[in-house]
Write a protein that holds these residues in place. Structure first.
Motif, PDB file in Angstrom:
ATOM      1  N   THR A 144       0.831  -1.202   0.000  1.00  0.00           N
ATOM      2  CA  THR A 144       0.000   0.000   0.000  1.00  0.00           C
ATOM      3  C   THR A 144       0.870   1.258   0.000  1.00  0.00           C
ATOM      4  OG1 THR A 144      -1.759  -1.185   1.129  1.00  0.00           O
ATOM      5  CG2 THR A 144      -1.847   1.213   1.230  1.00  0.00           C
ATOM      6  N   LYS A 145       1.932   1.257   0.813  1.00  0.00           N
ATOM      7  CA  LYS A 145       2.873   2.393   0.822  1.00  0.00           C
ATOM      8  C   LYS A 145       3.533   2.530  -0.550  1.00  0.00           C
ATOM      9  CE  LYS A 145       4.052   1.770   5.674  1.00  0.00           C
ATOM     10  NZ  LYS A 145       5.072   1.188   6.566  1.00  0.00           N
ATOM     11  N   CYS A 146       3.903   1.399  -1.111  1.00  0.00           N
ATOM     12  CA  CYS A 146       4.528   1.367  -2.427  1.00  0.00           C
ATOM     13  C   CYS A 146       3.581   1.967  -3.476  1.00  0.00           C
ATOM     14  CB  CYS A 146       4.886  -0.081  -2.773  1.00  0.00           C
ATOM     15  SG  CYS A 146       5.670  -0.303  -4.361  1.00  0.00           S
ATOM     16  N   LYS A 147       2.327   1.590  -3.405  1.00  0.00           N
ATOM     17  CA  LYS A 147       1.318   2.080  -4.355  1.00  0.00           C
ATOM     18  C   LYS A 147       1.111   3.595  -4.207  1.00  0.00           C
ATOM     19  CE  LYS A 147      -3.239   1.337  -4.419  1.00  0.00           C
ATOM     20  NZ  LYS A 147      -4.510   0.639  -4.366  1.00  0.00           N
ATOM     21  N   ARG A 148       1.197   4.087  -2.970  1.00  0.00           N
ATOM     22  CA  ARG A 148       1.069   5.540  -2.754  1.00  0.00           C
ATOM     23  C   ARG A 148       2.233   6.283  -3.403  1.00  0.00           C
ATOM     24  NH1 ARG A 148       0.563   5.174   3.017  1.00  0.00           N
ATOM     25  NH2 ARG A 148      -1.357   4.062   3.279  1.00  0.00           N
ATOM     26  N   LEU A 149       3.415   5.691  -3.325  1.00  0.00           N
ATOM     27  CA  LEU A 149       4.593   6.332  -3.913  1.00  0.00           C
ATOM     28  C   LEU A 149       4.585   6.271  -5.439  1.00  0.00           C
ATOM     29  CD1 LEU A 149       7.413   5.057  -1.516  1.00  0.00           C
ATOM     30  CD2 LEU A 149       6.562   7.404  -1.729  1.00  0.00           C
ATOM     31  N   ARG A 150       4.125   5.144  -5.975  1.00  0.00           N
ATOM     32  CA  ARG A 150       4.109   4.959  -7.433  1.00  0.00           C
ATOM     33  C   ARG A 150       2.764   4.382  -7.859  1.00  0.00           C
ATOM     34  NH1 ARG A 150       9.526   2.304  -9.515  1.00  0.00           N
ATOM     35  NH2 ARG A 150       8.462   2.645 -11.464  1.00  0.00           N
ATOM     36  N   PRO A 151       1.728   5.235  -7.927  1.00  0.00           N
ATOM     37  CA  PRO A 151       0.374   4.758  -8.191  1.00  0.00           C
ATOM     38  C   PRO A 151       0.173   4.117  -9.564  1.00  0.00           C
ATOM     39  CG  PRO A 151       0.426   7.164  -7.998  1.00  0.00           C
ATOM     40  CD  PRO A 151       1.787   6.668  -7.677  1.00  0.00           C
ATOM     41  N   LYS A 152       1.054   4.388 -10.500  1.00  0.00           N
ATOM     42  CA  LYS A 152       0.891   3.820 -11.843  1.00  0.00           C
ATOM     43  C   LYS A 152       1.882   2.687 -12.114  1.00  0.00           C
ATOM     44  CE  LYS A 152      -1.265   7.855 -13.723  1.00  0.00           C
ATOM     45  NZ  LYS A 152      -1.357   8.829 -14.771  1.00  0.00           N
ATOM     46  N   TRP A 153       2.482   2.184 -11.061  1.00  0.00           N
ATOM     47  CA  TRP A 153       3.432   1.084 -11.203  1.00  0.00           C
ATOM     48  C   TRP A 153       2.680  -0.227 -11.001  1.00  0.00           C
ATOM     49  CZ3 TRP A 153       7.513  -0.800  -7.241  1.00  0.00           C
ATOM     50  CH2 TRP A 153       8.481  -1.599  -7.880  1.00  0.00           C
ATOM     51  N   ALA A 154       2.653  -1.032 -12.028  1.00  0.00           N
ATOM     52  CA  ALA A 154       1.898  -2.290 -11.995  1.00  0.00           C
ATOM     53  C   ALA A 154       2.334  -3.193 -10.844  1.00  0.00           C
ATOM     54  CB  ALA A 154       2.043  -3.024 -13.329  1.00  0.00           C
ATOM     55  N   LYS A 155       3.630  -3.231 -10.580  1.00  0.00           N
ATOM     56  CA  LYS A 155       4.128  -4.131  -9.539  1.00  0.00           C
ATOM     57  C   LYS A 155       3.560  -3.765  -8.161  1.00  0.00           C
ATOM     58  CE  LYS A 155       8.079  -6.194  -9.811  1.00  0.00           C
ATOM     59  NZ  LYS A 155       9.507  -6.517  -9.853  1.00  0.00           N
ATOM     60  N   ALA A 156       3.360  -2.484  -7.903  1.00  0.00           N
ATOM     61  CA  ALA A 156       2.784  -2.068  -6.623  1.00  0.00           C
ATOM     62  C   ALA A 156       1.377  -2.640  -6.467  1.00  0.00           C
ATOM     63  CB  ALA A 156       2.753  -0.542  -6.528  1.00  0.00           C
ATOM     64  N   HIS A 157       0.594  -2.589  -7.538  1.00  0.00           N
ATOM     65  CA  HIS A 157      -0.769  -3.141  -7.507  1.00  0.00           C
ATOM     66  C   HIS A 157      -0.731  -4.675  -7.398  1.00  0.00           C
ATOM     67  CE1 HIS A 157      -2.918   0.618  -8.438  1.00  0.00           C
ATOM     68  NE2 HIS A 157      -1.795   0.934  -9.051  1.00  0.00           N
ATOM     69  N   TYR A 158       0.216  -5.267  -8.096  1.00  0.00           N
ATOM     70  CA  TYR A 158       0.359  -6.722  -8.036  1.00  0.00           C
ATOM     71  C   TYR A 158       0.708  -7.174  -6.615  1.00  0.00           C
ATOM     72  CZ  TYR A 158       2.085 -11.412  -8.682  1.00  0.00           C
ATOM     73  OH  TYR A 158       2.281 -12.757  -8.555  1.00  0.00           O
ATOM     74  N   ARG A 159       1.665  -6.450  -5.979  1.00  0.00           N
ATOM     75  CA  ARG A 159       2.054  -6.810  -4.609  1.00  0.00           C
ATOM     76  C   ARG A 159       0.853  -6.679  -3.664  1.00  0.00           C
ATOM     77  NH1 ARG A 159       6.041  -9.144  -6.300  1.00  0.00           N
ATOM     78  NH2 ARG A 159       8.120  -8.224  -6.371  1.00  0.00           N
ATOM     79  N   GLN A 160       0.073  -5.616  -3.844  1.00  0.00           N
ATOM     80  CA  GLN A 160      -1.086  -5.421  -2.993  1.00  0.00           C
ATOM     81  C   GLN A 160      -2.122  -6.528  -3.238  1.00  0.00           C
ATOM     82  OE1 GLN A 160      -3.715  -1.994  -3.544  1.00  0.00           O
ATOM     83  NE2 GLN A 160      -3.426  -1.554  -1.363  1.00  0.00           N
ATOM     84  N   GLY A 161      -2.347  -6.847  -4.504  1.00  0.00           N
ATOM     85  CA  GLY A 161      -3.285  -7.920  -4.843  1.00  0.00           C
ATOM     86  C   GLY A 161      -2.840  -9.261  -4.297  1.00  0.00           C
ATOM     87  N   SER A 162      -1.559  -9.538  -4.375  1.00  0.00           N
ATOM     88  CA  SER A 162      -1.024 -10.803  -3.856  1.00  0.00           C
ATOM     89  C   SER A 162      -1.230 -10.905  -2.350  1.00  0.00           C
ATOM     90  CB  SER A 162       0.473 -10.922  -4.171  1.00  0.00           C
ATOM     91  OG  SER A 162       0.680 -10.952  -5.561  1.00  0.00           O
ATOM     92  N   ALA A 163      -0.990  -9.791  -1.639  1.00  0.00           N
ATOM     93  CA  ALA A 163      -1.190  -9.793  -0.182  1.00  0.00           C
ATOM     94  C   ALA A 163      -2.667  -9.998   0.152  1.00  0.00           C
ATOM     95  CB  ALA A 163      -0.683  -8.484   0.417  1.00  0.00           C
ATOM     96  N   LEU A 164      -3.529  -9.314  -0.586  1.00  0.00           N
ATOM     97  CA  LEU A 164      -4.970  -9.469  -0.347  1.00  0.00           C
ATOM     98  C   LEU A 164      -5.434 -10.895  -0.650  1.00  0.00           C
ATOM     99  CD1 LEU A 164      -6.177  -6.059  -1.805  1.00  0.00           C
ATOM    100  CD2 LEU A 164      -6.376  -6.801   0.594  1.00  0.00           C
ATOM    101  N   MET A 165      -4.883 -11.473  -1.720  1.00  0.00           N
ATOM    102  CA  MET A 165      -5.235 -12.840  -2.087  1.00  0.00           C
ATOM    103  C   MET A 165      -4.782 -13.804  -0.985  1.00  0.00           C
ATOM    104  SD  MET A 165      -4.727 -14.520  -5.852  1.00  0.00           S
ATOM    105  CE  MET A 165      -3.013 -14.900  -5.746  1.00  0.00           C
ATOM    106  N   PHE A 166      -3.573 -13.578  -0.467  1.00  0.00           N
ATOM    107  CA  PHE A 166      -3.046 -14.409   0.606  1.00  0.00           C
ATOM    108  C   PHE A 166      -3.962 -14.354   1.835  1.00  0.00           C
ATOM    109  CE2 PHE A 166      -0.513 -14.988   4.453  1.00  0.00           C
ATOM    110  CZ  PHE A 166       0.102 -16.214   4.180  1.00  0.00           C
ATOM    111  N   MET A 167      -4.486 -13.148   2.111  1.00  0.00           N
ATOM    112  CA  MET A 167      -5.366 -12.971   3.274  1.00  0.00           C
ATOM    113  C   MET A 167      -6.820 -13.308   2.934  1.00  0.00           C
ATOM    114  SD  MET A 167      -3.758  -9.571   5.137  1.00  0.00           S
ATOM    115  CE  MET A 167      -4.148  -8.451   3.806  1.00  0.00           C
TER     116      MET A 167
END
Length: 189
Positions: A144-167
């Protein structure tokens, strides 16, 4: 050049010939600043009466100029040290990650982030470490912090999605879809 080389007699001759000491070099530095860094106090004293005050120098005096230049040099040295240290910590963390030593990798990424907490790649990498260690919440927080820093970076969204999927959160779909939208060619998404 005379100020940069500490050529006191040349500085005197140039000033007597009408040379303008208020013309910066290609890096924006005035002769008096170069004299303070490379020359002598005498060179600064010679240039001082002919130099217009520099707005960034709080104490417009010979000592003030010398102090200002020394402070700038120290800041540059500190900045270079920080950059080198962050780079070294990142390299060590990457090596630990490759060895699947996620705990040490996360510690090293954390140390690097303490020196540069605006590095989205470090946050992304640490997020993946948390995920591999089974800590979905920490992985999500870093993503989420990563996404705030780089909102258009696909990897930030992927990392967030992966964490949400894990949870096991349904919001994972939205985050992963956004990652795919930003980078359809990515192998991760």
């Amino acid at each position: 050049k005379a100020a940069e080389k500490g050529l006191t007699e040349a500085i005197k001759c140039l000033l007597e010939a009408g040379a303008n000491p208020n013309v910066p070099n290609t890096f924006g530095r005035l002769p008096i600043e170069l004299a303070a860094e490379y020359g002598t106090r005498e060179d600064v004293e010679i240039l001082f009466p002919f130099t217009s005050p520099i707005s960034t120098v709080a104490n417009w005096s010979v000592d003030g100029i010398i102090s200002h230049v020394k402070m700038e040099i120290k800041q540059l040295e500190d900045d270079n040290f920080v950059k080198e240290r962050v780079s070294d910590l990142k390299r060590q963390a990457d090596e630990a990650f490759k060895k699947q030593d996620y705990l040490n990798a996360s510690v090293l990424y954390t140390q690097a982030l303490k020196m540069d907490n605006f590095d989205a790649k470090l946050l992304s990498n640490r997020s993946l470490c948390w995920l591999r260690m089974g800590d979905g919440q920490r992985a999500f927080d870093d993503a989420t912090k990563c996404k705030r820093l780089r909102p258009k970076w696909a990897k930030a969204h992927y990392r967030q999605g992966s964490a949400l999927m894990f949870m096991k959160y349904a919001a994972a779909y939205s985050a992963l879809s956004r990652a795919l939208e930003l980078d359809p060619e990515s192998e991760e998404t």
